[in-house]
Design an enzyme around this catalytic site. Sequence first.
Site, PDB file in Angstrom:
ATOM      1  N   SER A 126       0.745  -0.816   0.351  1.00 40.90           N
ATOM      2  CA  SER A 126      -0.655  -0.196  -0.304  1.00 40.90           C
ATOM      3  C   SER A 126       0.983   0.851  -0.136  1.00 40.90           C
ATOM      4  O   SER A 126       2.338   1.625   0.419  1.00 40.90           O
ATOM      5  CB  SER A 126      -0.342   0.058   1.485  1.00 40.90           C
ATOM      6  OG  SER A 126      -1.545   0.690   1.670  1.00 40.90           O
ATOM      7  N   TYR A 154      -0.591   0.349  10.115  1.00 38.55           N
ATOM      8  CA  TYR A 154      -0.802  -0.619   8.737  1.00 38.55           C
ATOM      9  C   TYR A 154       0.387  -0.223   7.367  1.00 38.55           C
ATOM     10  O   TYR A 154       0.985  -1.556   7.046  1.00 38.55           O
ATOM     11  CB  TYR A 154      -1.974  -0.387   8.467  1.00 38.55           C
ATOM     12  CG  TYR A 154      -2.928  -0.224   6.905  1.00 38.55           C
ATOM     13  CD1 TYR A 154      -3.087  -1.305   6.980  1.00 38.55           C
ATOM     14  CD2 TYR A 154      -2.130   0.512   5.953  1.00 38.55           C
ATOM     15  CE1 TYR A 154      -3.336  -2.237   5.222  1.00 38.55           C
ATOM     16  CE2 TYR A 154      -2.985   0.271   4.603  1.00 38.55           C
ATOM     17  CZ  TYR A 154      -3.780  -1.498   4.043  1.00 38.55           C
ATOM     18  OH  TYR A 154      -3.616  -2.008   3.367  1.00 38.55           O
ATOM     19  N   LYS A 158       3.169  -3.409   5.840  1.00 40.02           N
ATOM     20  CA  LYS A 158       3.441  -3.823   4.513  1.00 40.02           C
ATOM     21  C   LYS A 158       4.643  -3.078   4.445  1.00 40.02           C
ATOM     22  O   LYS A 158       4.858  -4.132   3.596  1.00 40.02           O
ATOM     23  CB  LYS A 158       2.470  -2.060   4.002  1.00 40.02           C
ATOM     24  CG  LYS A 158       0.842  -2.534   4.115  1.00 40.02           C
ATOM     25  CD  LYS A 158       0.264  -4.020   3.343  1.00 40.02           C
ATOM     26  CE  LYS A 158      -1.281  -4.649   3.618  1.00 40.02           C
ATOM     27  NZ  LYS A 158      -1.313  -5.022   2.534  1.00 40.02           N
TER      28      LYS A 158
END
Length: 344
Positions: A126, A154, A158
């Site tokens: 992402s 998050y 990633k």
Amino acid sequence: MKVLITGGAGFLGTRLAHTLLQAGTLRGETITQLMLADLVAPRDTVLTGDARVRHHAGDLLANIPTLMAEPWDAVFHLASAVSGECEANFDLGLHANLDTTRCLLDACRAQTLGGHRPPLFFFSSSVAVFGSDAAVPLPAVVRDDTLPTPQSSYGIHKFVCEQLVADYTRKDFIDGRAARLMTVSVRPGRPNGAASGFLSGLFREPLAGLPSTCPVDLDTRVALSSPANTVAGIVAVANASREDFGGRTALNLPALTVSVRDMLAALGDLAGPEVMGLITHVPDAAIAGIVAGWPSRFESVRAPRLGLVADTSFTAVLQQYVRDQPDAVGLPQARARLGLPPRA
């Protein structure tokens, strides 16, 4: 060719499965089996009715020993806890993102050490890996060599997983490919826990005749990709040769840069004032803060080499959504403006 898709019952996983099955091949080999693994069973009866398709439901980390008891030629790892979920529940993010990815990579490694060829391993990363750090400010334009400095759990997950995929590839345990997806809009279905979820809900709900709120300043600029363009990027990265992919570093997929104001203007031009009357501006500092930290402009030399380009406009993105989800447009006036027949 035996293919495993984690997150296979989700929106992108389902769309990817359809794309692969329609193509019939991956990397020049016939797809003979497609496993869809997710927390829940897929609801798409076209997929489940295909003789090539199997599915497995349950927590991915707990089910990896069962799923990986047989070797796979390709693994598309799309499953993850999303941005808002990771901020709200730190342990969930570690479990669903870091622990699960590491375990899945180790299962692929064991498969290779057992004599099977290294599987293609596509990791869905992402643009949340980019952020503005006090020591390394985010540049106005993100390029292929921009240093990721994630500012959310998050994004950290990633980026860590990107590096694991690169290292397992370096050791020849897998043929790893990581691609950084842009915010996908417009997603059908129900809202999820992603901070970027409003970039679909802001259009999906009013088209359905439901109220929606905009949590950010209207001049906020974002980087987007339509569902079709996103899946096309995933497939292109998977099909690319090692040389064409270029190194082991994650690739940034193409982005359409657009302001929320211009997105809403495109919606109004297409669907009319009845739809626009359902939208209100209700600032949310938490969401606005997360979104403001994401890059909105990208320049890449790698993606075009694979034939990948950004969506032409947000109008085209909305038109794609209407073509794909005509029954999701509920208001009679909007249906008429969009050239859809009246609902029965």
